[in-house]
Design an enzyme around this catalytic site. Sequence first.
Site, PDB file in Angstrom:
ATOM      1  N   ASP A  31      16.841  22.143 -37.918  1.00  0.00           N
ATOM      2  CA  ASP A  31      17.211  22.207 -39.332  1.00  0.00           C
ATOM      3  C   ASP A  31      16.539  23.432 -39.940  1.00  0.00           C
ATOM      4  O   ASP A  31      15.643  24.030 -39.338  1.00  0.00           O
ATOM      5  CB  ASP A  31      16.746  20.923 -40.024  1.00  0.00           C
ATOM      6  N   ASP A  54      19.815  14.165 -41.055  1.00  0.00           N
ATOM      7  CA  ASP A  54      19.451  14.539 -39.685  1.00  0.00           C
ATOM      8  C   ASP A  54      19.287  13.323 -38.772  1.00  0.00           C
ATOM      9  O   ASP A  54      19.233  13.481 -37.544  1.00  0.00           O
ATOM     10  CB  ASP A  54      18.128  15.315 -39.689  1.00  0.00           C
ATOM     11  N   GLU A  78      -1.389   7.103   5.744  1.00  0.00           N
ATOM     12  CA  GLU A  78      -1.768   5.703   5.971  1.00  0.00           C
ATOM     13  C   GLU A  78      -0.713   4.993   6.820  1.00  0.00           C
ATOM     14  O   GLU A  78      -1.041   4.206   7.729  1.00  0.00           O
ATOM     15  CB  GLU A  78      -1.935   5.003   4.621  1.00  0.00           C
ATOM     16  N   ASN A 109       0.085   8.499   1.398  1.00  0.00           N
ATOM     17  CA  ASN A 109       0.671   7.238   1.848  1.00  0.00           C
ATOM     18  C   ASN A 109       1.329   7.378   3.222  1.00  0.00           C
ATOM     19  O   ASN A 109       1.296   6.450   4.038  1.00  0.00           O
ATOM     20  CB  ASN A 109       1.699   6.733   0.832  1.00  0.00           C
ATOM     21  N   ASP A 144      14.338  16.807 -41.081  1.00  0.00           N
ATOM     22  CA  ASP A 144      13.498  16.017 -41.973  1.00  0.00           C
ATOM     23  C   ASP A 144      14.307  15.157 -42.934  1.00  0.00           C
ATOM     24  O   ASP A 144      13.754  14.296 -43.593  1.00  0.00           O
ATOM     25  CB  ASP A 144      12.564  16.922 -42.776  1.00  0.00           C
ATOM     26  N   ALA A 177       0.823  -1.206   0.000  1.00  0.00           N
ATOM     27  CA  ALA A 177       0.000   0.000   0.000  1.00  0.00           C
ATOM     28  C   ALA A 177       0.854   1.252   0.000  1.00  0.00           C
ATOM     29  O   ALA A 177       0.417   2.306  -0.464  1.00  0.00           O
ATOM     30  CB  ALA A 177      -0.926  -0.005   1.217  1.00  0.00           C
ATOM     31  N   ILE A 193       3.527   1.594  -1.723  1.00  0.00           N
ATOM     32  CA  ILE A 193       3.983   1.823  -3.090  1.00  0.00           C
ATOM     33  C   ILE A 193       2.998   2.784  -3.745  1.00  0.00           C
ATOM     34  O   ILE A 193       1.785   2.571  -3.672  1.00  0.00           O
ATOM     35  CB  ILE A 193       4.033   0.503  -3.891  1.00  0.00           C
TER      36      ILE A 193
END
Length: 940
Positions: free
Chosen positions: A329, A650, A715, A712, A646, A283, A285
């Site tokens: 470019d 490149d 908790e 967390n 392009d 839990a 995690i």
Amino acid sequence: MGSEHLHYYRLAPERVVAELGSHKMGLTNAEADRRLETHGANALYRARHESALVTFLRQFKNLFVLLLLTSAALSFYLRDGKTATILLLIALMNAAVGFFQEHKAETLMASLEQLLVPRAKVLRNGALIDIDSAKLALGDIVAIEEGDSVPADLRILEEDELSTNDFALTGESNPSRKFVHAISAPVPLGNRHNLAFLGTTVATGTARGIVIGTGMHTELGRIASLSQVTRADASPLQKEMNNLATRLTQGTLILAVILAVIALQAHLGLKSALLFAIGISAAMIPNCLVAEVNITLAQTANRLARARALVKRLSAVETLGATNIILTDKTGTLTKNEMTVTSLLIGRSSYGITGTGYEPAGSITDKNNRKLTRGNLGELGLFLLAGALASNAKVNQPDSQHRTWYVLGDPTEGAIVTLARKAGLNTEKLDAKYPEIKEFQFDSGRKLMSSVRHYEDGTVAVFVKGAPEAVLARSVKLWDHVLTRKLTDNDRKFFSDHTEAAAKNAMRNLAYAYRLLPKDTDLAKLDMKKVERDLTFLGIVSMMDPLRDDVPAAMIAARAAHVRVSVVTGDYPTTAKAIAAKAALAAPGASINVVLDDELGGLSDSQILQMVEAGGTVFSRVSPEDKLRIVEIAKASGRVVAVTGDGINDAPALKRADIGVAMGRTGTDVAKDAADIVLLDDSFATLVDAIEQGRLTFHNIKKAARCVMTDNMGELFAILISLAAQALFHIPLMITAIQILSVDIFAQMAPITSIGWDTAQSRLMHAPPRRLGDHILNLASAREFITFGFLAATLATANFLFFFARHGLSPAYIDTSSGLYVSATTLTYVTLVLCQFMNLLLVRADAHERFFTNYLWSNKRLLAAFGISLFCILNLIYNPVIRPYFHTGPLDAWDWLAAVTAGAIYLAIRLLQRHTRKHSRRAVLQLHHETRGKLAPISV
């Protein structure tokens, strides 16, 4: 046996044929087949796409997901099917989100792919046949003509006015004129004008050449292989998530051991203690964070796709947000790669041309930008006619293979034909009305070409176009709006000055002239020198590859966002600098620094780094290796580098960059394969918008991480307090492991993931890119997580104890199987959930001066997510089918009042702390402002 090894450009044509064991009539089919078996097919080995299964399995390389799977396996081993099932479902959900987005992008890319190699006309057994170019072999004799794609690397054996469009390979926007003779000394790739290369197209003329390189042994193949072996580093987000996962994994493993020991001390029993430790550790995690990261990246990728930017890998979205440097470019990226006439000079009168590209949409305007009337255009008729009749290019409408108007032939002639069409001339009818008798094609010696045609009233005229200085040298008269007079030295200087000034602005200039030939001219024996003399000079057209309209604004936005842009191109320095100036590459008042390829080799790495960090630099005439070196230097300094391009040249830099951005329309398939993002509209502005989306993505992920970690910790503290109470006072656990896991699924998941739809604030693109050394999990954030996590746990504990006090019972003597105990743990659960909701709203409001603003309610998905979570929680509490599975019980009105009160107290304390913090910050800033310059320096 590629051209890069044998230097065929330095050998005479007949020597090349002999070296390759060929013949002027070509190879036999049997010999060609033998060579194909030896050297392989004329095809590029493209990077293999991952299968769907591999893409799915790769999602499980995430450390968080591996921890969840490990915890699920241990729970199954200890026969706790409920916990194991929940953990497994969370892991599968996270993997599914990442898989579906990456698979979707891969499928779309597959639909965009086109064949890299065309069909070819080849001499076999003395006959010219058409074959699949993949079947070309070394030594084959190939015929090419205007409009063809070059099917392999060729050494030119014979040619007739051959020029090729090499921009995809060399970066040069103008066609490259070819010849046959050998080149005595070594020259760079762009100057090997007796070679034609795979991946280029024929602009003008015809030729025959011998195949000197096929497949991966061509120049295109060499660059493609360079991009394939270039390694790609982990993205900034991947590094940050790995850092977070590593720290949390270490903490989770330590926590599991500690909780198991504490649980044993609390007399839970070995198996129960292990299951409890596994459940609580799992839990801890940040399960919601894994899902939030994937969902946020996915929805950002979808938003970018709608904005014409295809994201091939999810992590590339956030990488853009951390970008410090863009190396772009020029041709096809900043410009449209469409030659366009922009102005005319006829006599002493100048005219402008509206519209860009090859679509004949636009008009001719006078010096006051007023559109010329039909009568005014009539005065320019001879000038416009001369250009059209001296051009061979064909301009066609969009079709299934071309999204826009396109040209077959020389792009320069395509621009001239488009100009004539804008003036209302039908070039095809003109060509039929004035049939050509003889054409003297262009050559680099005389720098012009001419077309001899039947003209009005049975006369014969020659129409000439070429370099202004060459045409002026052959002219004796000047035509000026119907009137003709002697061409003076003052006229010559005027036109020469105009040409020089236009050239400095990246304009390509062509002059027109004409002459009516004497009636006794022998048309069967036309002499070029006699025809191209005593010309009447008509004027000059100036043209350029136009800048994309949205580039200057995008450049300014990038600079405001502290992203430095430099141009890296294979084109000429004058052209590149002029385009860069129009694109607002440098800040107002700053100069553009131009670095040539020969200068680049003499610069140290630190000098190059200084240039790219400052931005506003044009690196001109660079090779793929040069571009790769610049990327490597910038990356080695810790900068996040984005590269746009392009062309084939490149690809290596696109692959090595932190983020490679290819052009979808004009980009080659090699570039698209090497890139992380493909701009389907080829717009530099789309790239800048994508950077904003990348920043927003990380901003939202950081908010989600703060929420999850604080929740967390709440908790965890609730569990630790509960374990301590059980060990010391025999008070049963106030919340169970299965309830903690249900918080992640039913309370956290929907609200946390909905943060990904938070919108950007205006100041987001005025702040510097985030520093990669600034981690989500650091000392300051840890204090926040611990402080407010402990606050939530304290309120939950108070409500748990208050529940028993309200019922007049002692929690130390309660039967844990009774309904009252189950309801008490449910109250703990609901209290933690409501504190988490308040925490989420507060974290979202941290970017604002006040908590209660319109932004608080701006994310409609978040409001809906709260509703979904509350619906799920109510089902957990009151649904008799679901309730036993999670060990929850019903709450009455007093219980709900206690939970809501705890949430309100949590909100009030956080708001008070927030107000105090901001007040203290303002006081410090005010003190700094008042004492600045008044305090003496402190000596140490």
